[in-house]
Enzyme design. Sequence first.
Site, PDB file in Angstrom:
ATOM      1  N   MET A 148      -8.723   8.676  -0.455  1.00 49.27           N
ATOM      2  CA  MET A 148      -9.517   9.189   0.669  1.00 49.27           C
ATOM      3  C   MET A 148      -9.922  10.631   0.385  1.00 49.27           C
ATOM      4  SD  MET A 148      -7.233   7.765   3.821  1.00 49.27           S
ATOM      5  CE  MET A 148      -6.475   6.145   3.759  1.00 49.27           C
ATOM      6  N   HIS A 195      -8.511   1.407  -3.743  1.00 51.88           N
ATOM      7  CA  HIS A 195      -9.424   1.237  -2.603  1.00 51.88           C
ATOM      8  C   HIS A 195     -10.066   2.604  -2.361  1.00 51.88           C
ATOM      9  CE1 HIS A 195      -9.549   0.488   2.068  1.00 51.88           C
ATOM     10  NE2 HIS A 195     -10.751   0.662   1.551  1.00 51.88           N
ATOM     11  N   HIS A 246      -1.508  -1.561  -4.115  1.00 53.63           N
ATOM     12  CA  HIS A 246      -2.723  -1.096  -3.447  1.00 53.63           C
ATOM     13  C   HIS A 246      -2.662   0.428  -3.356  1.00 53.63           C
ATOM     14  CE1 HIS A 246      -6.178  -1.700  -0.731  1.00 53.63           C
ATOM     15  NE2 HIS A 246      -5.672  -0.722  -0.009  1.00 53.63           N
ATOM     16  N   MET A 270     -11.476  -4.977   6.249  1.00 53.77           N
ATOM     17  CA  MET A 270     -10.603  -4.021   6.931  1.00 53.77           C
ATOM     18  C   MET A 270     -10.242  -4.562   8.309  1.00 53.77           C
ATOM     19  SD  MET A 270     -10.050  -1.597   4.802  1.00 53.77           S
ATOM     20  CE  MET A 270      -9.005  -0.642   5.913  1.00 53.77           C
ATOM     21  N   ASP A 299      -4.655   3.748  -2.072  1.00 55.36           N
ATOM     22  CA  ASP A 299      -5.726   4.219  -1.196  1.00 55.36           C
ATOM     23  C   ASP A 299      -6.201   5.613  -1.589  1.00 55.36           C
ATOM     24  OD1 ASP A 299      -6.003   2.116   0.860  1.00 55.36           O
ATOM     25  OD2 ASP A 299      -3.884   2.541   1.218  1.00 55.36           O
ATOM     26  N   MET A 314     -12.123   5.159  -0.580  1.00 52.32           N
ATOM     27  CA  MET A 314     -12.731   5.521   0.709  1.00 52.32           C
ATOM     28  C   MET A 314     -13.285   6.925   0.531  1.00 52.32           C
ATOM     29  SD  MET A 314      -9.647   3.959   2.987  1.00 52.32           S
ATOM     30  CE  MET A 314      -8.553   3.915   1.569  1.00 52.32           C
ATOM     31  N   SER A 371       0.854  -1.188   0.000  1.00 49.39           N
ATOM     32  CA  SER A 371       0.000   0.000   0.000  1.00 49.39           C
ATOM     33  C   SER A 371       0.884   1.230   0.000  1.00 49.39           C
ATOM     34  CB  SER A 371      -0.885  -0.015   1.250  1.00 49.39           C
ATOM     35  OG  SER A 371      -1.422   1.276   1.453  1.00 49.39           O
ATOM     36  N   ASP A 383      -6.704  -5.791   4.892  1.00 54.11           N
ATOM     37  CA  ASP A 383      -5.996  -4.516   4.824  1.00 54.11           C
ATOM     38  C   ASP A 383      -5.967  -3.847   6.198  1.00 54.11           C
ATOM     39  OD1 ASP A 383      -5.026  -2.015   4.095  1.00 54.11           O
ATOM     40  OD2 ASP A 383      -6.772  -1.463   2.885  1.00 54.11           O
TER      41      ASP A 383
HETATM   42  C1  DX5 Z   1      -6.077   2.328   5.644  1.00 56.07           C
HETATM   43  C2  DX5 Z   1      -5.698   1.887   4.269  1.00 56.07           C
HETATM   44  C3  DX5 Z   1      -4.632   0.872   4.241  1.00 56.07           C
HETATM   45  C4  DX5 Z   1      -3.320   1.328   4.839  1.00 56.07           C
HETATM   46  C5  DX5 Z   1      -2.554   0.108   5.290  1.00 56.07           C
HETATM   47  O1  DX5 Z   1      -7.216   3.086   5.545  1.00 56.07           O
HETATM   48  O2  DX5 Z   1      -6.819   1.324   3.608  1.00 56.07           O
HETATM   49  O3  DX5 Z   1      -4.436   0.358   2.928  1.00 56.07           O
HETATM   50  O4  DX5 Z   1      -2.543   2.059   3.937  1.00 56.07           O
HETATM   51  O5  DX5 Z   1      -1.420   0.512   5.961  1.00 56.07           O
HETATM   52  P1  DX5 Z   1      -0.783  -0.370   7.147  1.00 56.07           P
HETATM   53  O6  DX5 Z   1      -0.398  -1.673   6.530  1.00 56.07           O
HETATM   54  O7  DX5 Z   1       0.355   0.452   7.609  1.00 56.07           O
HETATM   55  O8  DX5 Z   1      -1.865  -0.537   8.179  1.00 56.07           O
HETATM   56 ZN    ZN Z   2      -6.472   0.274   1.685  1.00 55.82          ZN
END
Ligand code: DX5
Ligand code: ZN
Length: 220
Positions: A34, A63, A30, A134, A32, A65, A5, A172
């Site tokens: 947000m 992903h 991956h 999650m 993310d 969010m 990620s 994740d």
């Molecule tokens: C959190 C993200 C994850 C995050 C994981 O909201 O969806 O993908 O980056 O990071 P670690 O492995 O450090 O928890």
């Molecule tokens: Zn994620």
Amino acid sequence: MLAPSILAGDWWNIGQQIEATIGGGADILHYDVMDGHFVPNITAGYELLAHIRKRVSLPIDAHLMIENPDKYIPKFIEAGANWISVHIENNYHIHRTLQLIKELGAKAGVVINPGTSLSAIEEAIYYADYVLLMSVNPGFSGQKFIERSIERLIALKDIRDRINPYCLIEIDGGIKESNITDVVKAGADVIVVGSGIFKAKDIEAQTRKLKSLMLQAVSI
Ligand code: DX5
Ligand code: ZN
């Protein structure tokens, strides 16, 4: 599959760091997304993803969010995302969203937060290519793995096997060297690792180490 990620990376050097994960055996990236509304943090959007796409041939797993994911899904797929996942918690029409992702040619995933009952995604699993469990509350990398996630993973595997055996299970949040074996044994097919890779001194060696722990766990 191991999915680094990049949220946890050093974004000044993100290109080199992504290459290091690929050298170490990463299977998928991956990414993310947000929006500061669905989760209390803001990250990058589809334009940065398009830049990464130009240089990287691994599948990119976005992903989302964000609120109103349907509005942005076409943009992410156009930018080069191969997998797109959306949360069940802010989606009244999950079937429509999963169909939209598939019609545009990407793999469609449904994501579930730690506090949401697994029964909420049972029906969506029938239509999904993957389900993302999650193991932290979404929003930040570097959080502590919620231990109850192992039991949820085992229960989710049963649901998946019953409803749609072709649906992959991704996990994740908070996964690192110390617990990666447990999540593989509990049934995860795709493991997301952020800080457990990018905070290491040698990212390539760390990726290789996690990948070999995963392979050992499946062969036991
Ligand atoms: C959190 C993200 C994850 C995050 C994981 O909201 O969806 O993908 O980056 O990071 P670690 O492995 O450090 O928890
Ligand atoms: Zn994620």
